[in-house]
Motif scaffolding. Structure first.
Motif, PDB file in Angstrom:
ATOM      1  N   THR A   1       6.361  26.827 -13.127  1.00  0.00           N
ATOM      2  CA  THR A   1       7.472  26.558 -12.222  1.00  0.00           C
ATOM      3  C   THR A   1       8.306  27.810 -11.988  1.00  0.00           C
ATOM      4  OG1 THR A   1       7.578  24.326 -13.194  1.00  0.00           O
ATOM      5  CG2 THR A   1       9.405  25.002 -11.763  1.00  0.00           C
ATOM      6  N   PRO A   2       8.025  28.586 -10.955  1.00  0.00           N
ATOM      7  CA  PRO A   2       8.907  29.714 -10.610  1.00  0.00           C
ATOM      8  C   PRO A   2      10.270  29.184 -10.160  1.00  0.00           C
ATOM      9  CG  PRO A   2       6.745  29.922  -9.559  1.00  0.00           C
ATOM     10  CD  PRO A   2       6.838  28.528 -10.083  1.00  0.00           C
ATOM     11  N   LEU A   3      11.343  29.822 -10.617  1.00  0.00           N
ATOM     12  CA  LEU A   3      12.696  29.361 -10.314  1.00  0.00           C
ATOM     13  C   LEU A   3      13.559  30.519  -9.842  1.00  0.00           C
ATOM     14  CD1 LEU A   3      13.211  27.270 -13.583  1.00  0.00           C
ATOM     15  CD2 LEU A   3      12.752  26.316 -11.314  1.00  0.00           C
ATOM     16  N   GLU A   4      14.656  30.182  -9.189  1.00  0.00           N
ATOM     17  CA  GLU A   4      15.704  31.147  -8.877  1.00  0.00           C
ATOM     18  C   GLU A   4      16.999  30.603  -9.460  1.00  0.00           C
ATOM     19  OE1 GLU A   4      15.964  32.258  -4.818  1.00  0.00           O
ATOM     20  OE2 GLU A   4      13.871  32.939  -4.689  1.00  0.00           O
ATOM     21  N   LEU A   5      17.525  31.272 -10.502  1.00  0.00           N
ATOM     22  CA  LEU A   5      18.671  30.773 -11.253  1.00  0.00           C
ATOM     23  C   LEU A   5      19.740  31.848 -11.382  1.00  0.00           C
ATOM     24  CD1 LEU A   5      16.731  29.145 -14.257  1.00  0.00           C
ATOM     25  CD2 LEU A   5      17.500  27.994 -12.170  1.00  0.00           C
ATOM     26  N   ASP A   6      20.996  31.412 -11.506  1.00  0.00           N
ATOM     27  CA  ASP A   6      22.030  32.356 -11.895  1.00  0.00           C
ATOM     28  C   ASP A   6      22.070  32.405 -13.425  1.00  0.00           C
ATOM     29  OD1 ASP A   6      23.364  30.054 -12.708  1.00  0.00           O
ATOM     30  OD2 ASP A   6      24.847  30.115 -11.093  1.00  0.00           O
ATOM     31  N   GLU A   7      22.904  33.281 -13.979  1.00  0.00           N
ATOM     32  CA  GLU A   7      22.908  33.490 -15.427  1.00  0.00           C
ATOM     33  C   GLU A   7      23.288  32.218 -16.181  1.00  0.00           C
ATOM     34  OE1 GLU A   7      21.914  35.837 -18.610  1.00  0.00           O
ATOM     35  OE2 GLU A   7      21.767  36.322 -16.472  1.00  0.00           O
ATOM     36  N   LYS A   8      24.229  31.450 -15.635  1.00  0.00           N
ATOM     37  CA  LYS A   8      24.654  30.218 -16.300  1.00  0.00           C
ATOM     38  C   LYS A   8      23.506  29.221 -16.383  1.00  0.00           C
ATOM     39  CE  LYS A   8      28.177  26.580 -16.143  1.00  0.00           C
ATOM     40  NZ  LYS A   8      29.388  26.083 -15.432  1.00  0.00           N
ATOM     41  N   ALA A   9      22.775  29.060 -15.287  1.00  0.00           N
ATOM     42  CA  ALA A   9      21.651  28.126 -15.272  1.00  0.00           C
ATOM     43  C   ALA A   9      20.522  28.620 -16.174  1.00  0.00           C
ATOM     44  CB  ALA A   9      21.146  27.944 -13.844  1.00  0.00           C
ATOM     45  N   PHE A  10      20.318  29.939 -16.198  1.00  0.00           N
ATOM     46  CA  PHE A  10      19.274  30.523 -17.050  1.00  0.00           C
ATOM     47  C   PHE A  10      19.529  30.170 -18.511  1.00  0.00           C
ATOM     48  CE2 PHE A  10      17.576  34.108 -19.540  1.00  0.00           C
ATOM     49  CZ  PHE A  10      16.252  34.102 -19.123  1.00  0.00           C
ATOM     50  N   LYS A  11      20.771  30.340 -18.960  1.00  0.00           N
ATOM     51  CA  LYS A  11      21.112  30.048 -20.351  1.00  0.00           C
ATOM     52  C   LYS A  11      21.072  28.548 -20.630  1.00  0.00           C
ATOM     53  CE  LYS A  11      23.878  34.201 -21.113  1.00  0.00           C
ATOM     54  NZ  LYS A  11      25.213  34.751 -21.445  1.00  0.00           N
ATOM     55  N   LYS A  12      21.471  27.748 -19.653  1.00  0.00           N
ATOM     56  CA  LYS A  12      21.440  26.295 -19.834  1.00  0.00           C
ATOM     57  C   LYS A  12      20.013  25.805 -20.031  1.00  0.00           C
ATOM     58  CE  LYS A  12      23.150  21.992 -17.789  1.00  0.00           C
ATOM     59  NZ  LYS A  12      23.916  21.394 -16.661  1.00  0.00           N
ATOM     60  N   LEU A  13      19.093  26.352 -19.257  1.00  0.00           N
ATOM     61  CA  LEU A  13      17.693  25.965 -19.400  1.00  0.00           C
ATOM     62  C   LEU A  13      17.138  26.420 -20.749  1.00  0.00           C
ATOM     63  CD1 LEU A  13      15.150  24.714 -18.372  1.00  0.00           C
ATOM     64  CD2 LEU A  13      14.741  26.728 -16.950  1.00  0.00           C
ATOM     65  N   ASN A  14      17.547  27.600 -21.208  1.00  0.00           N
ATOM     66  CA  ASN A  14      17.109  28.076 -22.523  1.00  0.00           C
ATOM     67  C   ASN A  14      17.562  27.131 -23.633  1.00  0.00           C
ATOM     68  OD1 ASN A  14      15.800  30.276 -21.503  1.00  0.00           O
ATOM     69  ND2 ASN A  14      17.424  31.744 -21.969  1.00  0.00           N
ATOM     70  N   LYS A  15      18.793  26.635 -23.532  1.00  0.00           N
ATOM     71  CA  LYS A  15      19.298  25.699 -24.540  1.00  0.00           C
ATOM     72  C   LYS A  15      18.501  24.393 -24.515  1.00  0.00           C
ATOM     73  CE  LYS A  15      24.041  27.477 -24.670  1.00  0.00           C
ATOM     74  NZ  LYS A  15      23.912  28.012 -26.045  1.00  0.00           N
ATOM     75  N   LEU A  16      18.134  23.949 -23.321  1.00  0.00           N
ATOM     76  CA  LEU A  16      17.322  22.738 -23.203  1.00  0.00           C
ATOM     77  C   LEU A  16      15.964  22.931 -23.874  1.00  0.00           C
ATOM     78  CD1 LEU A  16      16.707  19.922 -22.067  1.00  0.00           C
ATOM     79  CD2 LEU A  16      15.994  21.037 -19.934  1.00  0.00           C
TER      80      LEU A  16
END
Length: 200
Positions: free
Chosen positions: A145-160
């Motif tokens: 799944t290629p994505l385009e994220l800002d830094e906040k979303a990037f970190k949120k996904l990492n926590k998930l």
């Protein structure tokens, strides 16, 4: 006949109350120790076996295995007489995983080396599974799944993904508690990274 043993050597100089995460961080602070711990998390092996596999001097490998034992990251499971000497076989007692903060404390070169080795091992295991036709199983999960994220979303996904990893180990523990009947080896790979070209 091989003899079995289970020991956990504690280092008397280790700070009282030191957490398992801190011990793992120290274990991973040296590239060779990190590679040894990774191998011993996959199978039981002796320093001699590891020295051949990793292409490192036996004395150096033995030293780092002792360090891992002192950090309570590996334990002796059995000894075997071999070529007139007693071979010691170890397994990992701690998963070589770190949280985001601990991962950041590692030298950048070590992070790159560990990531490269993990990816290479994943590719090797995938190739072996493909050769056996295991990837034709309809139960195999495969997604990119290629994505385009800002830094906040990037970190949120990492926590998930970190929470998912915790749940994975909990499910594996439930399986182990039910016994060994019908058990088979599987592998899960989790990757989330910033793609090349973001600075261009």
């Amino acid at each position: 006949m091989p003899s079995t043993a289970s020991t956990s050597s504690s280092n008397g100089t280790r700070p009282a109350g030191e957490t398992s995460e801190a011990r793992i961080a120290k274990a991973l602070a040296h590239p060779l120790r990190a590679r040894i711990l990774q191998r011993l998390g996959e199978r039981v092996a002796s320093p001699g076996d590891l020295a051949v596999e990793l292409g490192a001097p036996l004395g150096v490998v033995s030293y780092h295995v002792r360090m891992l034992r002192d950090y309570d990251c590996v334990e002796l499971v059995r000894t075997e007489p071999r070529r007139g000497a007693l071979q010691h076989f170890y397994k990992a007692t701690a998963r070589p995983t770190l949280d985001e903060g601990q991962w950041r404390t590692l030298p950048s070169g070590l992070r790159g080396e560990l990531a490269g080795e993990t990816i290479q091992e994943l590719v090797t295991d995938l190739a072996a599974a493909a050769d056996e036709g295991a990837l034709e199983d309809p139960e195999v999960v495969l997604a990119r799944t290629p994505l385009e994220l800002d830094e906040k979303a990037f970190k949120k996904l990492n926590k998930l993904l970190a929470k998912t990893q915790e749940q994975v180990h909990a499910i594996a523990a439930e399986s182990a508690a039910r016994g060994t009947d019908g058990v088979f080896a599987t592998e899960l790979g989790l990757l989330h990274f910033k793609r090349a070209g973001n600075d261009s």
